[in-house]
Design an enzyme around this catalytic site. Structure first.
Site, PDB file in Angstrom:
ATOM      1  N   HIS A  37       0.837  -1.203   0.000  1.00 14.71           N
ATOM      2  CA  HIS A  37       0.000   0.000   0.000  1.00 14.71           C
ATOM      3  C   HIS A  37       0.877   1.261   0.000  1.00 14.71           C
ATOM      4  O   HIS A  37       0.612   2.222  -0.727  1.00 14.71           O
ATOM      5  CB  HIS A  37      -0.872   0.071   1.260  1.00 14.71           C
ATOM      6  N   LYS A  59     -16.919  -6.634  10.688  1.00 11.12           N
ATOM      7  CA  LYS A  59     -17.017  -8.000  10.174  1.00 11.12           C
ATOM      8  C   LYS A  59     -15.833  -8.335   9.263  1.00 11.12           C
ATOM      9  O   LYS A  59     -15.525  -7.596   8.331  1.00 11.12           O
ATOM     10  CB  LYS A  59     -18.325  -8.114   9.363  1.00 11.12           C
ATOM     11  N   ARG A  64      -2.539  -6.006  -8.449  1.00 12.71           N
ATOM     12  CA  ARG A  64      -1.444  -6.955  -8.231  1.00 12.71           C
ATOM     13  C   ARG A  64      -1.475  -8.058  -9.267  1.00 12.71           C
ATOM     14  O   ARG A  64      -0.634  -8.167 -10.120  1.00 12.71           O
ATOM     15  CB  ARG A  64      -1.540  -7.555  -6.821  1.00 12.71           C
ATOM     16  N   SER A  75      -3.037  -7.577   2.692  1.00 11.78           N
ATOM     17  CA  SER A  75      -3.300  -7.511   4.133  1.00 11.78           C
ATOM     18  C   SER A  75      -3.741  -8.876   4.654  1.00 11.78           C
ATOM     19  O   SER A  75      -3.375  -9.277   5.766  1.00 11.78           O
ATOM     20  CB  SER A  75      -4.393  -6.487   4.427  1.00 11.78           C
TER      21      SER A  75
HETATM   22  P1  ADP Z   1     -10.018  -3.012  -0.217  1.00 19.28           P
HETATM   23  O1  ADP Z   1     -10.788  -3.706   0.848  1.00 19.28           O
HETATM   24  O2  ADP Z   1     -10.598  -1.702  -0.664  1.00 19.28           O
HETATM   25  O3  ADP Z   1      -9.603  -3.880  -1.389  1.00 19.28           O
HETATM   26  P2  ADP Z   1      -7.236  -3.053   0.610  1.00 19.28           P
HETATM   27  O4  ADP Z   1      -6.651  -2.340   1.785  1.00 19.28           O
HETATM   28  O5  ADP Z   1      -7.129  -4.528   0.587  1.00 19.28           O
HETATM   29  O6  ADP Z   1      -8.703  -2.526   0.548  1.00 19.28           O
HETATM   30  O7  ADP Z   1      -6.567  -2.514  -0.720  1.00 19.28           O
HETATM   31  C1  ADP Z   1      -6.674  -1.175  -1.124  1.00 19.28           C
HETATM   32  C2  ADP Z   1      -6.096  -1.030  -2.519  1.00 19.28           C
HETATM   33  O8  ADP Z   1      -4.694  -1.270  -2.472  1.00 19.28           O
HETATM   34  C3  ADP Z   1      -6.672  -2.019  -3.545  1.00 19.28           C
HETATM   35  O9  ADP Z   1      -6.793  -1.376  -4.799  1.00 19.28           O
HETATM   36  C4  ADP Z   1      -5.618  -3.096  -3.611  1.00 19.28           C
HETATM   37  O10 ADP Z   1      -5.620  -3.741  -4.877  1.00 19.28           O
HETATM   38  C5  ADP Z   1      -4.351  -2.259  -3.411  1.00 19.28           C
HETATM   39  N1  ADP Z   1      -3.258  -3.060  -2.888  1.00 19.28           N
HETATM   40  C6  ADP Z   1      -3.281  -3.916  -1.852  1.00 19.28           C
HETATM   41  N2  ADP Z   1      -2.094  -4.509  -1.674  1.00 19.28           N
HETATM   42  C7  ADP Z   1      -1.278  -4.012  -2.636  1.00 19.28           C
HETATM   43  C8  ADP Z   1       0.082  -4.258  -3.025  1.00 19.28           C
HETATM   44  N3  ADP Z   1       0.827  -5.190  -2.401  1.00 19.28           N
HETATM   45  N4  ADP Z   1       0.589  -3.564  -4.056  1.00 19.28           N
HETATM   46  C9  ADP Z   1      -0.181  -2.674  -4.726  1.00 19.28           C
HETATM   47  N5  ADP Z   1      -1.472  -2.405  -4.429  1.00 19.28           N
HETATM   48  C10 ADP Z   1      -2.018  -3.068  -3.411  1.00 19.28           C
END
Ligand code: ADP
Length: 161
Positions: free
Chosen positions: A17, A41, A90, A128
């Protein structure tokens, strides 16, 4: 001045992120990383915890600020004057979901564009949920998240992380 909204669950924030946010901050004047305040949840950390961890992770990063929101993402974008929504891609399986959301968002708010950053190769397999799973099983996640997140995971799961 272009404000970009980078929304997500950030449960917890990872180096993947942060990599995306830093790259976005090179293109846009301000990047607002916004924690979606949805019901807990399936989440490990509360909204307050996720915001706090994200603030700490971005403390020394210029042009990046952290907020929380609990409405449609495009409505929040309009509220803060963001013309861009940043997301990360990704693997191919992310595409369908991101594409669908972008289409819906564009229908709701044609003036806001979604800009998708391809994940840096070293973070392609980082999510995550992987971090939560690894930490829960006592794996070392110190290469994947900042030190204060490692500590927060230890507190959640006990000191075996
Ligand atoms: P959400 O529940 O909105 O998907 P996330 O926190 O999982 O929230 O992810 C937010 C954004 O960051 C999403 O667009 C996801 O694809 C991107 N993202 C998550 N991990 C990575 C990573 N390792 N590299 C690049 N982008 C990422």
């Amino acid at each position: 001045m272009t404000i970009a909204l980078y929304p997500g669950s950030f449960d917890p924030v990872t180096y993947g992120h942060l990599d995306t946010a830093i790259r976005a901050a090179r293109l846009f004047d301000t990047v607002v990383m916004a924690v979606f305040d949805r019901p807990k949840k399936n989440l490990l950390f509360s909204t307050a915890e996720r915001v706090e961890m994200l603030r700490e992770a971005t403390r020394n990063l210029p042009h990046i600020r952290v907020e929380t929101y609990n409405m449609l993402t495009v409505h929040y974008a309009r509220q803060i004057g963001a013309k861009v929504i940043v997301r990360g891609l990704r693997v191919a399986s992310d595409f369908e979901h991101e594409f669908q959301m972008a289409q819906i968002n564009q229908t709701l708010e044609p003036d806001v564009d979604v800009v998708v950053f391809m994940a840096s190769h070293k973070y392609t397999f980082l999510s995550s949920s992987t971090v939560r799973e690894m930490a829960g099983l006592g794996g070392d996640v110190s290469e994947l998240v900042p030190p204060h997140i490692v500590e927060a995971l230890k507190r959640k799961f006990g000191s075996s992380v």
